[in-house]
Scaffold this motif. Structure first.
Motif, PDB file in Angstrom:
ATOM      1  N   GLN A   1       0.747  -1.191   0.015  1.00 40.45           N
ATOM      2  CA  GLN A   1       0.027   0.030   0.086  1.00 40.45           C
ATOM      3  C   GLN A   1       0.840   1.221   0.005  1.00 40.45           C
ATOM      4  O   GLN A   1       1.910   1.293   0.279  1.00 40.45           O
ATOM      5  CB  GLN A   1      -0.919  -0.094   1.221  1.00 40.45           C
ATOM      6  N   GLY A   2       0.377   2.322  -0.440  1.00 40.68           N
ATOM      7  CA  GLY A   2       1.071   3.600  -0.538  1.00 40.68           C
ATOM      8  C   GLY A   2       2.346   3.480  -1.300  1.00 40.68           C
ATOM      9  O   GLY A   2       2.515   3.210  -2.357  1.00 40.68           O
ATOM     10  N   ASP A   3       3.356   4.252  -0.635  1.00 41.79           N
ATOM     11  CA  ASP A   3       4.660   4.256  -1.393  1.00 41.79           C
ATOM     12  C   ASP A   3       5.253   3.032  -1.808  1.00 41.79           C
ATOM     13  O   ASP A   3       6.239   2.895  -2.161  1.00 41.79           O
ATOM     14  CB  ASP A   3       5.368   5.509  -0.677  1.00 41.79           C
TER      15      ASP A   3
ATOM     16  N   ASP B   1      -6.940  -2.559  -5.382  1.00 43.79           N
ATOM     17  CA  ASP B   1      -5.874  -1.602  -4.903  1.00 43.79           C
ATOM     18  C   ASP B   1      -6.978  -0.406  -4.576  1.00 43.79           C
ATOM     19  O   ASP B   1      -7.621   0.189  -5.128  1.00 43.79           O
ATOM     20  CB  ASP B   1      -5.052  -1.043  -6.036  1.00 43.79           C
ATOM     21  N   GLN B   2      -6.881  -0.271  -3.189  1.00 41.67           N
ATOM     22  CA  GLN B   2      -7.790   0.715  -2.400  1.00 41.67           C
ATOM     23  C   GLN B   2      -7.447   2.091  -2.935  1.00 41.67           C
ATOM     24  O   GLN B   2      -8.281   2.956  -3.054  1.00 41.67           O
ATOM     25  CB  GLN B   2      -7.792   0.513  -0.846  1.00 41.67           C
ATOM     26  N   ASP B   3      -6.092   2.455  -3.165  1.00 41.19           N
ATOM     27  CA  ASP B   3      -5.875   3.863  -3.825  1.00 41.19           C
ATOM     28  C   ASP B   3      -6.389   4.269  -4.858  1.00 41.19           C
ATOM     29  O   ASP B   3      -6.844   5.230  -5.277  1.00 41.19           O
ATOM     30  CB  ASP B   3      -4.360   3.944  -3.662  1.00 41.19           C
TER      31      ASP B   3
ATOM     32  N   ALA C   1     -10.324   4.349  -4.654  1.00 43.42           N
ATOM     33  CA  ALA C   1     -10.558   5.783  -4.294  1.00 43.42           C
ATOM     34  C   ALA C   1     -10.379   6.859  -5.102  1.00 43.42           C
ATOM     35  O   ALA C   1     -11.349   7.708  -5.345  1.00 43.42           O
ATOM     36  CB  ALA C   1      -9.840   5.943  -2.946  1.00 43.42           C
ATOM     37  N   ARG C   2      -9.385   6.751  -6.073  1.00 39.64           N
ATOM     38  CA  ARG C   2      -9.185   7.686  -7.272  1.00 39.64           C
ATOM     39  C   ARG C   2     -10.313   7.862  -8.192  1.00 39.64           C
ATOM     40  O   ARG C   2     -10.774   8.813  -8.570  1.00 39.64           O
ATOM     41  CB  ARG C   2      -7.797   7.185  -7.861  1.00 39.64           C
TER      42      ARG C   2
ATOM     43  N   SER D   1      -7.027  -0.996 -12.945  1.00 35.37           N
ATOM     44  CA  SER D   1      -5.863  -1.592 -12.181  1.00 35.37           C
ATOM     45  C   SER D   1      -5.030  -2.389 -13.013  1.00 35.37           C
ATOM     46  O   SER D   1      -3.600  -2.399 -13.027  1.00 35.37           O
ATOM     47  CB  SER D   1      -6.434  -2.306 -11.196  1.00 35.37           C
TER      48      SER D   1
ATOM     49  N   HIS E   1       3.811   0.283  -2.699  1.00 39.62           N
ATOM     50  CA  HIS E   1       3.241  -0.369  -3.815  1.00 39.62           C
ATOM     51  C   HIS E   1       3.718  -0.533  -4.892  1.00 39.62           C
ATOM     52  O   HIS E   1       4.324  -1.669  -5.608  1.00 39.62           O
ATOM     53  CB  HIS E   1       1.834   0.183  -4.136  1.00 39.62           C
TER      54      HIS E   1
END
Length: 378
Positions: A90-92, A122-124, A127-128, A153, A94
């Motif tokens: 997750q986040g950076d 992928d939750q990011d 959300a986008r 994705s 990924h």
């Protein structure tokens, strides 16, 4: 896919062997722990020693970047890596962890299946896409948002893999969902927007007839439209059930649709009031089982035999006609008639079987036909 503990080398080899002999052309194994990763090379070695060259695919989630780095023998032994972009970090983390897996694939010349799953998006990214949708004049439905998240994705991950150095022809995409109409819609859109190879399958088809029907309904539509390069039928096995059933179902989908041939097909009538005897049912089951069990040896011994058709019919209404359309056919007399069963070979009646050994005699006729028409000296 195996459902053994991959760290258990003997059990995993045994199940891979069963799947390969059933006709599976690719076998995926879970690689989720250091013990599992350490076992992969030994599994490959044992299979090679048995002459089983079926490719092994490593299924990685969460820690694939670390396992592939720490166990280079595993990275080398696998023929393909499967990674889920929703489970690489997750986040950076990924992009960095995704890149490490792709870099390993490039180093060893391995293809990668980027397998998106609606249960672990992928939750990011999700959300986008939801934020973008909220700004639309006419927002998409929640279902449409989900479809776009799955496709985006897969495509964005494929683009990242190419940027890192993985060739486009080394990338396979999948977007797994559980609903038939959802799968059809997502793959139509995915096929429209890319030229990568696509892997088809419901992520959880279900158990028994439900799973078979759902998989057949979804895959048949897509395959008929020219969408899909590899397939998997994901059946929940009965407790203690045979894992190879999903291989047989996948083969039969492809064969009944005319795309591939794997084993001689047995045509049998459903039965009616004229066929209260179970003789033809038993004979059809016996012949079908016999033919499939012989295929591992027959592939080399009798090339082309997988294209043969056998008919086992229950009564005289359609029996003789159907039997004539097959390479070999037998028409049993139905209920209350004399136990006489004419046999047709390439449309010509050759013999009438009678008595208690009809099954054994018909099986011998089938084998003689195979030897005469598909043997290397034929």
């Amino acid at each position: 896919m195996t459902n053994t503990d991959t760290a258990d080398v003997a059990s995993t080899v045994s199940q891979v062997r069963d799947l390969a002999l059933a006709g599976s052309e690719l076998v995926r194994v879970t690689v989720n722990t250091p013990a599992a990763a350490a076992a992969v090379a030994a599994i490959r070695e044992r299979l090679d020693a048995e002459g089983l060259e079926v490719p092994l695919i490593g299924d990685f989630h969460y820690n694939g970047h670390k396992l592939l780095n720490d166990f280079p023998e595993c990275a080398q032994a696998l023929s393909k890596y499967r990674i889920n972009p929703g489970n690489v970090g997750q986040g950076d983390k990924h992009d960095r962890q995704f890149a490490r897996i792709v870099e390993t694939a490039c180093r060893y010349g391995k293809p990668v299946r980027i397998g998106v799953n609606w249960g672990s998006l992928d939750q990011d990214l999700l959300a986008r896409i939801m934020d973008q949708n909220s700004r639309r004049a006419v927002p998409w439905t929640a279902q449409a948002v989900m479809y776009e998240a799955l496709v985006s994705s897969a495509l964005e991950s494929a683009g990242q893999a190419e940027a890192i150095g993985l060739a486009a022809d080394q990338i396979i995409l999948s977007c797994k969902v559980s609903g038939v109409q959802d799968l059809i819609a997502v793959y139509r859109e995915l096929a429209r927007r890319c030229r990568y190879a696509l892997h088809l399958g419901l992520t959880e088809a279900g158990m028994g007839s439900k799973g078979i029907v759902a998989s057949t309904a979804a895959l048949s539509v897509l395959l008929q439209e020219g969408i899909g390069d590899t397939i998997r039928v994901s059946l929940t096995p009965e407790p203690g059930g045979d894992r190879t059933r999903e291989v047989v179902v996948a083969q039969e989908i492809l064969q009944t649709m005319g795309f591939r041939k794997f084993a001689p097909m047995v045509v049998a009538c459903p039965g009616c009031g004229r066929t209260t005897s179970t003789v033809f049912q038993q004979l059809a089951d016996r012949i079908q089982t016999y033919l499939r069990e012989q295929m591992p040896a027959w592939k080399a011994q009798y090339p082309g035999v997988e294209a043969m058709n056998v008919a086992v019919m229950g009564c005289i209404v359609n029996g003789p006609g159907e039997s004539k359309h097959a390479h070999i056919g037998i028409s049993l007399p139905g209920t209350g008639e004399a136990p006489a069963a004419p046999v047709f070979v390439d449309g010509v009646k050759t013999v009438t079987l009678r008595g208690d050994r009809i099954a054994e005699e018909f099986q011998a006729i089938v084998l003689d036909y195979i030897r005469a028409h598909y043997g290397r000296s034929a």
